[in-house]
Design a protein around this motif. Structure first.
Motif, short mmCIF file in Angstrom:
data_model
loop_
_atom_site.label_atom_id
_atom_site.label_comp_id
_atom_site.label_asym_id
_atom_site.label_seq_id
_atom_site.Cartn_x
_atom_site.Cartn_y
_atom_site.Cartn_z
N ARG A 591 0.84 -1.21 0.00
CA ARG A 591 0.00 0.00 0.00
C ARG A 591 0.86 1.25 0.00
O ARG A 591 0.55 2.24 -0.67
CB ARG A 591 -0.93 -0.01 1.21
N ARG A 592 1.96 1.21 0.75
CA ARG A 592 2.88 2.37 0.75
C ARG A 592 3.46 2.55 -0.65
O ARG A 592 3.56 3.65 -1.17
CB ARG A 592 4.02 2.13 1.74
N CYS A 593 3.86 1.45 -1.26
CA CYS A 593 4.48 1.49 -2.57
C CYS A 593 3.50 2.04 -3.62
O CYS A 593 3.87 2.84 -4.47
CB CYS A 593 4.95 0.09 -2.95
N LEU A 594 2.24 1.65 -3.53
CA LEU A 594 1.24 2.16 -4.46
C LEU A 594 1.09 3.68 -4.30
O LEU A 594 0.91 4.41 -5.28
CB LEU A 594 -0.12 1.48 -4.23
N THR A 595 1.21 4.14 -3.05
CA THR A 595 1.05 5.58 -2.79
C THR A 595 2.13 6.40 -3.47
O THR A 595 1.89 7.54 -3.88
CB THR A 595 1.07 5.83 -1.27
N ILE A 596 3.31 5.82 -3.63
CA ILE A 596 4.42 6.58 -4.22
C ILE A 596 4.16 6.91 -5.69
O ILE A 596 4.73 7.86 -6.23
CB ILE A 596 5.75 5.81 -4.02
N GLY A 597 3.27 6.16 -6.33
CA GLY A 597 2.92 6.48 -7.72
C GLY A 597 1.56 7.14 -7.86
O GLY A 597 1.33 7.94 -8.75
N TYR A 598 0.66 6.79 -6.94
CA TYR A 598 -0.72 7.23 -7.09
C TYR A 598 -1.13 8.32 -6.10
O TYR A 598 -2.33 8.51 -5.87
CB TYR A 598 -1.68 6.02 -7.00
N PHE A 599 -0.14 9.06 -5.56
CA PHE A 599 -0.46 10.10 -4.58
C PHE A 599 -1.41 11.16 -5.15
O PHE A 599 -2.21 11.74 -4.43
CB PHE A 599 0.83 10.77 -4.09
N ALA A 600 -1.33 11.37 -6.48
CA ALA A 600 -2.22 12.38 -7.07
C ALA A 600 -3.65 11.87 -7.17
O ALA A 600 -4.58 12.65 -7.36
CB ALA A 600 -1.71 12.79 -8.45
N HIS A 601 -3.82 10.57 -7.06
CA HIS A 601 -5.15 9.97 -7.06
C HIS A 601 -5.56 9.59 -5.65
O HIS A 601 -5.80 8.43 -5.35
CB HIS A 601 -5.18 8.73 -7.97
N ALA A 602 -5.59 10.58 -4.76
CA ALA A 602 -5.97 10.32 -3.37
C ALA A 602 -7.33 10.93 -3.09
O ALA A 602 -7.73 11.91 -3.72
CB ALA A 602 -4.93 10.91 -2.42
N THR A 613 -12.06 14.56 -3.23
CA THR A 613 -10.65 14.72 -3.58
C THR A 613 -9.92 15.53 -2.51
O THR A 613 -10.55 16.19 -1.70
CB THR A 613 -10.49 15.45 -4.93
N VAL A 614 -8.59 15.47 -2.52
CA VAL A 614 -7.79 16.15 -1.50
C VAL A 614 -8.09 17.65 -1.48
O VAL A 614 -8.19 18.26 -0.42
CB VAL A 614 -6.29 15.89 -1.73
N ASP A 615 -8.26 18.25 -2.65
CA ASP A 615 -8.54 19.70 -2.70
C ASP A 615 -9.99 20.02 -2.36
O ASP A 615 -10.38 21.19 -2.33
CB ASP A 615 -8.15 20.28 -4.07
N GLY A 616 -10.78 18.99 -2.11
CA GLY A 616 -12.15 19.21 -1.65
C GLY A 616 -13.13 19.65 -2.73
O GLY A 616 -14.28 19.95 -2.44
N THR A 617 -12.70 19.66 -3.98
CA THR A 617 -13.57 20.22 -5.02
C THR A 617 -14.50 19.19 -5.67
O THR A 617 -15.55 19.54 -6.19
CB THR A 617 -12.74 20.84 -6.17
N THR A 618 -14.10 17.92 -5.65
CA THR A 618 -14.85 16.95 -6.44
C THR A 618 -15.34 15.78 -5.59
O THR A 618 -14.58 15.22 -4.80
CB THR A 618 -13.96 16.39 -7.58
N THR A 619 -16.60 15.45 -5.75
CA THR A 619 -17.15 14.27 -5.09
C THR A 619 -16.96 13.06 -5.98
O THR A 619 -17.24 13.12 -7.18
CB THR A 619 -18.65 14.47 -4.81
N LEU A 620 -16.47 11.99 -5.40
CA LEU A 620 -16.21 10.77 -6.16
C LEU A 620 -17.02 9.62 -5.57
O LEU A 620 -17.24 9.57 -4.36
CB LEU A 620 -14.71 10.42 -6.08
N ASN A 630 -19.10 -0.74 -0.87
CA ASN A 630 -19.92 -0.88 0.33
C ASN A 630 -19.11 -1.18 1.58
O ASN A 630 -19.52 -1.94 2.44
CB ASN A 630 -21.02 -1.93 0.12
N ARG A 631 -17.88 -0.62 1.62
CA ARG A 631 -17.09 -0.78 2.83
C ARG A 631 -16.66 0.58 3.34
O ARG A 631 -16.59 1.53 2.59
CB ARG A 631 -15.84 -1.62 2.55
N LYS A 632 -16.31 0.62 4.61
CA LYS A 632 -15.84 1.87 5.21
C LYS A 632 -14.34 2.04 4.98
O LYS A 632 -13.59 1.07 4.94
CB LYS A 632 -16.14 1.86 6.72
N ALA A 633 -13.95 3.29 4.78
CA ALA A 633 -12.53 3.60 4.63
C ALA A 633 -12.31 5.03 5.09
O ALA A 633 -13.28 5.77 5.34
CB ALA A 633 -12.09 3.43 3.18
N ASP A 634 -11.04 5.42 5.19
CA ASP A 634 -10.74 6.83 5.46
C ASP A 634 -10.03 7.36 4.21
O ASP A 634 -10.67 7.65 3.21
CB ASP A 634 -9.90 6.96 6.73
N TRP A 635 -8.71 7.41 4.23
CA TRP A 635 -7.99 7.85 3.05
C TRP A 635 -7.75 6.68 2.11
O TRP A 635 -7.47 5.56 2.56
CB TRP A 635 -6.65 8.49 3.45
#
Length: 673
Positions: A591-602, A613-620, A630-635
């Motif tokens: 999961r850490r390794c995936l973050t190093i490439g996909y940080f812009a997709h957080a 989205t991180v900038d708060g502008t878009t609902t996904l 249908n599961r709970k998550a945070d980031w």
DNA sequence: GAGCACTGC
């Protein structure tokens, strides 16, 4: 049934019958022009024989005498293989000898190969090792009018190569009348791609040749007033054709799966109301999401006394040709993918087709005998359509393209000669992304070895970054499998007729709490340990055997790249054991390794289960195919975001810690620290 | 509760 009358609702339009002159008449002219001019533009409809005949003309005229080859590029793999087989047959040689093909994972060529068919993407990759493409005397770029990203880039690269290789001959083949744009591109020396071709028509750079196609005339019919519901209208037109017209199958163009399913349902509902003595109707769906098995039905012989009705997406416009079509019903729309540089999110929207596409669709009715095309729009609507659709290069995420150009030594992206230049916002967005991934330095130069290696890997830049960091996290073997699985884009699971529930149950069996990436890994590892070469195992687990086999090929290829880079792939644990054998720490490393490439997709999950989205502008919204639906998550980080209609869906989602974002992408997230 | 046009390395 007589509630609808074609004669009343459609006005026939005149259609010029095409001549039946064979390409052989043009042999001498083609050879003379190729000899004399560096660039020849060949305009020819489907059926003109350009793809199969021109390479044979060139070969027999001695263009391979010095040991060099003739390359013919195709936008699609199937085309490259089938055309190669056809030409080998015509030349009475074994495929792979004088005539061969080369596509990803399959190189059917040999030392004696003179004519080589290959995908345009693969020829571009050859330029990485052979920058002047010196193995080829002639390069023919087929179907250039489709304006795919890779054929556009290839043409730009070829123009550059030709300045250093005056001996190289380029043939651009196109089905529509964009020939002057292509010639203008090669004749202009300013770098302006909109150069005026007519001024150069008598010049020394190139010529245009027009070939007649072997097409039957197609009568075009328009609506007198716009259709309110084109699916409904298409259904009614089917029954009108069925009761009033002669023999021949029907092809309907709609935009997507949902429309196709509802259209088929409506047709099926109305079949019992047909007169008992009437011929039968057999409606069949055709879209890329179907398994090959299901797609094959459209090619099967229709039962006696039955008319086939194929309800298809755009796949039937150029990729798949179905014999026996005499009637085409065209809704006039297509779903187009685009990339929004402001948000970095892709959109998939139904868009009006171009005149060129409408012509191409109508032409599908005239391949075996004279046909008819019913356009579900008015003639004035047709007149207002764009001549051609917006080329991919002007609506795509350009990060992969820029990375490729940089690796070919083309550093000045702005000055590269594009057939049509991409909008600067797309270029800027791509440069920013590549910079934050570490592929480019402060001067936008390719970093070495990271950027160069990212360019060589046949995955998108974000995943390439993940792969190249994986050995630092001790999870390269696992990441190779995950990367291979994400290239399958949702075709992992296979849904049998009416077995939706059962498929969901199968998916749950492989589910891993941390998210979709680890679930994909779990599936891959189960496949190679329990299901390899076992289609029945896949079937009982609702897995797409063909897709899984592809994942194995992709993984092998990626592994070979890593080994070539001198990166050791330790398969001791992962290949034989299931995920948990590596322990929970392994999962965290992944999961850490995936973050190093996909940080812009957080994104972060909100109490209502949607993401922001991180900038708060878009609902996904989590895509229903995701575990996080249908599961709970945070980031979380996600593989891709796509907007369809009102909602933006994210898919392939994995839970991460917020702190990892600033840890692995401090530059990208410095403002929010 | 609800969904994904098409390619390519």
């Amino acid at each position: 049934m007589a509630d609808y009358d074609i004669a009343r609702d459609f006005i026939p339009a005149l259609h010029r019958p095409s001549s039946l002159l064979p390409i052989a008449k043009h042999r001498e002219a083609l050879l003379y022009l190729t000899e004399t001019f560096p660039v020849v533009i060949v305009v020819g409809m489907t059926g003109s024989g350009k793809t199969t005949q021109i390479p044979q003309f060139l070969e027999s005229a001695g263009w391979c005498a010095d040991g060099r080859m003739i390359a013919v590029t195709q936008p699609r793999r199937v085309a490259a293989t089938t055309v190669a087989a056809r030409v080998a047959e015509e030349m009475r040689c074994t495929l792979g000898q004088e005539v061969g093909y080369s596509i990803r994972f399959e190189d059917v060529t040999s030392a004696s190969t003179k004519i080589k068919f290959l995908t345009d993407g693969l020829l571009l990759r050859e330029a990485l090792v052979d920058p002047l493409l010196s193995r080829y005397s002639v390069i023919m770029v087929d179907e250039a009018h489709e304006r795919s990203l890779s054929s556009d880039v290839l043409l730009g690269v070829l123009k550059k190569i030709q300045k250093r290789r005056p001996d190289l001959r380029i043939i651009v083949s196109s089905a529509t009348l964009q020939a002057e744009d292509f010639l203008g591109f090669f004749t202009s020396s300013t770098g302006e791609s909109t150069g005026d071709a007519t001024a150069e028509l008598g010049g020394s750079t190139g010529r245009i040749v027009s070939l007649e196609g072997r097409m039957f005339p197609v009568d075009i019919h328009y609506l007198t007033s716009p259709a309110e519901d084109y699916v409904d209208h298409a259904v009614r037109t089917v029954f009108e054709i069925h009761s009033q017209e002669g023999e021949g199958d029907i092809l309907i163009f709609l935009t997507g799966r949902e429309e196709i399913d509802s259209c088929i349902e409506s047709i099926t509902e109305r079949i019992p109301s047909l007169p008992t003595e009437s011929q039968g109707l057999l409606p069949l769906p055709l879209y890329a999401g179907l398994s090959t098995e299901q797609q094959m039905y459209v090619f099967e012989e229709t039962p006696e006394n039955t008319r086939k009705v194929i309800v298809a997406t755009n796949i039937a416009e150029a990729s798949v040709t179905i014999p026996g079509i005499v009637f085409v019903i065209d809704c006039g729309f297509v779903k187009l993918r685009a990339f929004d540089p402001a948000t970095g999110i892709e959109t998939l929207t139904a868009t009006a087709i171009s005149k060129a596409a409408a012509t191409q669709r109508a032409g599908r009715a005239g391949r075996t005998k004279p046909g008819k095309c019913y356009r579900l729009f008015t003639e004035s609507a047709f007149d207002s359509l764009d001549e051609a659709s917006i080329p991919e290069i002007q609506r795509s995420n350009l990060a992969p393209m820029i990375l490729q150009l940089k690796s070919l030594g083309i550093d000045n992206i702005a000055r590269f000669e594009y057939l049509t230049p991409p909008p600067s916002e797309l270029i800027i967005r791509a440069l920013e992304m590549l910079y934050s991934l570490g592929a480019l330095d402060d001067y936008a130069r390719l970093t070495k070895p990271l950027g160069l290696r990212m360019a060589e890997l046949a995955v998108e830049p974000m995943m390439a970054r993940v792969l190249l960091s994986a050995s630092d996290f001790g999870c390269l073997s696992e990441i190779l499998s995950i990367a291979a699985m994400t290239t399958l884009q949702g075709s992992v699971w296979f849904q049998h007729e009416g077995e939706k529930k059962a498929m969901e149950t199968s998916r749950w069996k492989f589910a891993v709490d941390e998210g979709d990436h680890l679930t994909l890994l779990n599936v891959y590892q189960a496949f190679v340990t329990k299901g390899k070469n076992d289609a029945a195992w896949c079937r009982s687990n609702h897995l797409n055997f063909k897709s899984m086999t592809k994942a194995v090929s992709v993984r092998n290829q990626l592994k070979r790249y890593m080994e070539r880079f001198g990166i050791n792939v330790d398969e001791s644990l992962a290949s034989r054991e299931v995920l948990r054998a590596g322990g929970p720490d392994k999962a965290e490393q992944i999961r850490r390794c995936l973050t190093i490439g996909y940080f812009a997709h957080a994104a972060r999950m909100q109490p209502d289960g949607t993401f922001v989205t991180v900038d708060g502008t878009t609902t996904l919204y989590a895509h229903p195919s995701s575990l996080m639906f249908n599961r709970k998550a945070d980031w979380v980080i996600f593989h891709e975001a796509m907007q369809t209609g009102e909602k933006t869906f994210i898919r392939d989602i994995t839970k991460i810690e917020k702190g990892w974002l600033t840890q692995y992408a401090p530059e990208f997230y410095k403002i929010r620290k």
